[in-house]
Structures are given as structure tokens and as C-alpha cells.
Write an enzyme that holds these catalytic residues in place. Structure first.
Site, short mmCIF file in Angstrom:
data_model
loop_
_atom_site.label_atom_id
_atom_site.label_comp_id
_atom_site.label_asym_id
_atom_site.label_seq_id
_atom_site.Cartn_x
_atom_site.Cartn_y
_atom_site.Cartn_z
N ASP A 136 0.82 -1.21 0.00
CA ASP A 136 0.00 0.00 0.00
C ASP A 136 0.86 1.27 0.00
OD1 ASP A 136 -2.41 -1.24 -0.11
OD2 ASP A 136 -2.96 -0.94 1.98
N ASP A 195 4.15 -9.14 9.33
CA ASP A 195 4.39 -7.73 9.07
C ASP A 195 5.78 -7.55 8.46
OD1 ASP A 195 1.91 -7.01 9.93
OD2 ASP A 195 2.55 -6.14 11.84
N ASP A 197 8.51 -6.23 9.24
CA ASP A 197 9.74 -6.37 10.03
C ASP A 197 9.87 -7.76 10.64
OD1 ASP A 197 7.44 -5.47 11.55
OD2 ASP A 197 8.75 -5.41 13.30
N ASP A 289 -7.09 -7.28 13.93
CA ASP A 289 -6.67 -8.61 14.35
C ASP A 289 -7.48 -9.11 15.55
OD1 ASP A 289 -5.61 -6.67 16.01
OD2 ASP A 289 -3.52 -7.20 15.65
#
Length: 536
Positions: A136, A195, A197, A289
Site C-alpha cells: 500500500d 508484518d 519487520d 486482528d
């Protein structure tokens, strides 16, 4: 009729009237203190003590259960059906279910290679694995870099898809939801989310997927987070202490006793059928989540937490990034509670005990009371009680229970036990932001849907240090705007006044704690917290 001077607070005919403004303020204070201030402050003390007991009982319950789990509970491999994933020479990769890996990204310039590389190195048959990079990004240069990285791995035979959207609607939830709509996803049974990282070990899927294969009532397998930059600065050490308690105790207890806990948004693998059964991803709060986890739990699905399955990740090391993250993590659950409390209470698919656990323990105590109690008691009510000697705070509430709660919180990170006292002071400072965010979520006020992606630095600091790029000059106003936190400095001044009063006139010696809290608020208010990223 008695005249009221422009410089007077009281009519001249009032008993005890004095022309001195200071005297008038003192007299006015004495007039309202007994009938108004003292009763209100006493009520606040009782409320805070009640919240203190709630938090203490919750922590004690968690502590007892985790000891029982560690001593007597069987390992997950013994509690559930589990068989190792072995390569079958005759059937080839057909014995492996098809798994989708989703990596949501937003301008992740510093870390995009890490997560893509880790996902591409998962020990799983390449024809049974689909890696989906959901980008995005609004920075065209970053988008080009991410796409090139995907093309590079695709040239090595990896089934990797680079997906972009026309708009960023729904933020992460919107990206994950749209990612599941592609035709090639229909063949996938499970989806794992990392994610940008996060760095899973190659055996991640081989250890997690068997639980889903052999236990059709399990919807989610959640791994534990580990932090590659925990020792970067004091801010990251504080975060490690808080999150280690969450994973070591809260997630473990929820999994062992109720087969329910909040999905952490990453480092977990879902059964796609369970996501669809729960209604799919929704963007009505900033904790998509947790929203999905609660809805799936109400449908009767079970969750499994694997403390031995660990995924490396990065903690926010700048105070600005940490504050934004904590706003989202505090506001979102409160807003979700507002939206779902009646739905949970009226649900007929789960037991009354589980509904009580979700409403009271999961939401009320951990997501609401814990923040409010910390802020109001230690930063507002206790200091004010020092200024009003008629209000007495019992020692068991101001000293003994907090010490026990703090000790119970320390079990997650034994190596940081010597930092425990400073961690308490820092948590008190952060409780201001968390309490404010909690009220924003409960009242659905301004900033309730604010979504700011947590900034990751990756190797930024190391590269800047190696290359020695000269910093650009910045204006004083810009520098102060980035560093100075007015609210923290205001609380530091308030607590300093209360500490001085207690030192001069008090009898409980709370000034020792208050002066240390003043120092912590001041350090935070001046921006000397976390990593300072130099301009390039």
C-alpha cells in the site's frame, strides 16, 4: 447589597473577608474543601482502590495458572494431535497443504527485503506456497524497490505475487481482505501473516501447520515475538518487559485454559475457512486482528499459542513511533469493546464462563481498567491526596498491592529485573497516553480511527553511522516541535508541587516516589527517550 470588587472573589460583607487576593483564595479553598473536595477525592480513592484490587486479582490468577501450566499441563504436541511434516518420495509435495503468506507493507523502505527474504526461505514445497506482498506504499520509489525485489525472487522460482490497490481503504484490514479475493488463493487452506519487520525461521510452517491439519477445530496458531533490537536503547528494553509478560503469561494462559486469546496481527497462521466463517476482515476499528479473533472465538473456533515457536521482529525505537503504536493498541480495543460487548453477552455458541472471561478479564481489566487505574491513581489521585490531608490512602492500596502487581509483571523478562522500578515509572508516564486513547475509543471521539504505521528503522542508524552523512540544519521551532511534549512537562510540574508539599508538610514520605516520577515525566517531556534519528 454588598459590593464585589473586580479584584475580589468574595463579597466584602462575607465573614472573614480580606482584601488580599491570596487570603481570599485560601478562604475560598477552605469553604469548598470540606463539603466538596474531600468527598469527591475520597470517592476517587475508593474507585482507584477497587480497580487496584481488580488488577491484583487478575495478575494473581494469571500467576497461579501459569505456574500450573508450566508444572502440570502437557505440551501442545501432547494436548493436540500433531505429526511432523515429512517429505514423501512417492506422493511428492501433494501431502503438503497449500499455504498463502501475506506480507502487508506501507512505505517499508528499511525492512522490506528482510520479510520478503525470510518468507521466500520458508522450508515448504515451492509449488505449495504462495507469497503475497500487499504493498500500500504511497512512495513511488519504495513501490518500485519492493516490486523489483519480488521480481528478483520470482526469477528464482518462488511463487511470489506483488499486489497493489487503487486506494488504501481499510488500511491493513482492507489489504488483507482484498488479498484473499484473488483466484489463486482459492486453492490455499491456510494463510500466515507477517508484518514487514518479521523474520520467521525456515521451519515455521512445518512446526505450525500440523496443528491445523490434525485438529479441525483450531482456527489460529500464534507464535511468540522475539525482538532483534531489544538492547538498542532503554525504550526498547521497557517494551520488551511489557510484551514478554503478554506473551509469556497472558497468551499462554488464554490458550491453555480457554483456547482463546487476541490474535497479535502478525506471526500467526489462520485457517482460511475460519476467517470466512467469522465474517472476514473488518476495518471498523484499528485492531482488526483482535476483532477477527473475538468473532472467530464466538463462533466456537479454538486458538493455540506456541511459546516455543518464535519469530524475530523489530520494536519501535523512537518515542514518536511508540506513542502512535500505543494509541492504536489502546484506542482500538476500547472501541471494539464498545461495539461488541452486547454481541458477546448475547452469544449462545460459547459457555457463560468463556463470555465472562472475554468481557471481564480480556476487555475490562486488561484493556480498560489497567490503563485508567495506573494513570488516575499514581498520577492524579495520590498526588492530590497529599495536598488534602483529610483524605487518607491506605498503605495496602498505595504500596503493598502495587509492589505485588509489579513483581508479578516481572516474570516475563527476568534479565531486566533490575530495571523494574524505572519500568514502573515509565509505564506511569505512558498510562496518560493510553488512558486518553482508551476514552477516545470508548466515546468514539476524534482520532478513534487514526492509523499510523509504526516506523521501522532496520539498519538505518548503522548505515547513517557508517556513511557519516552530514545532518541538515533544522530550525529551533521544528526541533522543539518534534522533541518537546507539553503534556508530560505539565504533569512533571504538577507532581513537583505535590512532592515539595509532601516533603515540607507530609508524613507518608511519598515525595521519594513523586520526585522520581517528576524526573521520568521531565525526561519524556524533553524528548530524551528512545533513539534519536539524525537527519540526512
Amino acid at each position: 447589597m454588598a459590593e464585589v470588587s473586580g479584584r475580589s472573589f468574595l463579597p466584602e460583607a462575607f465573614p472573614g473577608y480580606s482584601s488580599d487576593i491570596g487570603g481570599q483564595i485560601g478562604l475560598l479553598w477552605e469553604l469548598i474543601k470540606a463539603p466538596l473536595i474531600v468527598p469527591l477525592l475520597n470517592l476517587a480513592v475508593y474507585i482507584c482502590l477497587a480497580m487496584s484490587v481488580m488488577v491484583f486479582v487478575e495478575r494473581l490468577y494469571m500467576g497461579i495458572v501459569i505456574i500450573l501450566v508450566k508444572l502440570f499441563w502437557k505440551k501442545p504436541e501432547k494436548r493436540y494431535k500433531w505429526e511432523p511434516m515429512n517429505d514423501d518420495l512417492e506422493m511428492g509435495s501433494e501431502t503438503f497443504p497449500k499455504v498463502l503468506v501475506q506480507i502487508p507493507m506501507f512505505n517499508e523502505k528499511e525492512v522490506y527485503k528482510i520479510s520478503i527474504g525470510a518468507a521466500c526461505n520458508l522450508a515448504w514445497p515451492s509449488d505449495r506456497l504462495v507469497i503475497q506482498v500487499l504493498d500500500d506504499s504511497t512512495d513511488l520509489l519504495v513501490k518500485d524497490m519492493v516490486e523489483r525485489e519480488c521480481i528478483r525472487w520470482a526469477s528464482k522460482g518462488i511463487n511470489i505475487r506483488y499486489q497493489i490497490r487503487e486506494s488504501r481503504g481499510g488500511y491493513k484490514a482492507g489489504a488483507l481482505k482484498e488479498g484473499l479475493t484473488h483466484d489463486y488463493v482459492k486453492e490455499c487452506e491456510y494463510v500466515v501473516i507477517f508484518d514487514a519487520d518479521f523474520r520467521p525461521e525456515p521451519d515455521f510452517l512445518r512446526r505450525a501447520v500440523p496443528f491445523l491439519i490434525h485438529n479441525p477445530d483450531i482456527a489460529l496458531v500464534q507464535a511468540r515475538w522475539r525482538f532483534v533490537n531489544a538492547d538498542e536503547c532503554l525504550l526498547t528494553r521497557m517494551q520488551e518487559m511489557s510484551l514478554d509478560y503478554h506473551f509469556t503469561v497472558e497468551q499462554e494462559v488464554g490458550s491453555a485454559t480457554h483456547a482463546f486469546f487476541g490474535f497479535n496481527g502478525t506471526g500467526g497462521i489462520w485457517r482460511i475457512a475460519a476467517i470466512n466463517d467469522a465474517g472476514g476482515w473488518k476495518d471498523r476499528t484499528t485492531v482488526e486482528d483482535m476483532d477477527l479473533a473475538v468473532r472467530a472465538g464466538l463462533k466456537g473456533w479454538k486458538f493455540l499459542y506456541l511459546g516455543d515457536l518464535q519469530v524475530k521482529s523489530e520494536l519501535p525505537s523512537t518515542f514518536k513511533a511508540f506513542r502512535f503504536q500505543q494509541h492504536r493498541w489502546s484506542c482500538g480495543p476500547a472501541n471494539l469493546f464498545r461495539k461488541m460487548v452486547m454481541e458477546i453477552a448475547m452469544n449462545k455458541k460459547v459457555t457463560l464462563y468463556k463470555k465472562f472471561y472475554v468481557i471481564y478479564s480480556f476487555f475490562i481489566v486488561r484493556k480498560l481498567v489497567a490503563h485508567m487505574f495506573t494513570f488516575f491513581f499514581y498520577c492524579v489521585v495520590l498526588p492530590l491526596a497529599i495536598l488534602v490531608p483529610e483524605v487518607e490512602v491506605p498503605k495496602w492500596g498505595s504500596i503493598y498491592l502495587p509492589c505485588i502487581i509489579t513483581a508479578l509483571n516481572s516474570v516475563g523478562t527476568p534479565r531486566s529485573f533490575y530495571l523494574l522500578f524505572y519500568w514502573v515509572l515509565f509505564e506511569n508516564v505512558m498510562s496518560f497516553h493510553r488512558t486518553k486513547a482508551t476514552f477516545i475509543g470508548l466515546l468514539e471521539a476524534k482520532r478513534v480511527n487514526e492509523w499510523v504505521v509504526t516506523e521501522k528503522l532496520g539498519d538505518t542508524l548503522k548505515n547513517k553511522s557508517d556513511n557519516k552523512v552530514p545532518a541538515k540544519k533544522r530550525s529551533i521551532s521544528k526541533l522543539l516541535g518534534d522533541r518537546i511534549q507539553v503534556h508530560e512537562l505539565g504533569f512533571a510540574a504538577f507532581l513537583f508541587i505535590c512532592a515539595c508539599y509532601d516533603f515540607l508538610y507530609g508524613k507518608n514520605k511519598y515525595f521519594i516516589y513523586l520526585f522520581l516520577q517528576v524526573v521520568t515525566f521531565t525526561i519524556t517531556g524533553l524528548g530524551y527517550v528512545g533513539t534519536i534519528v539524525p537527519s540526512s
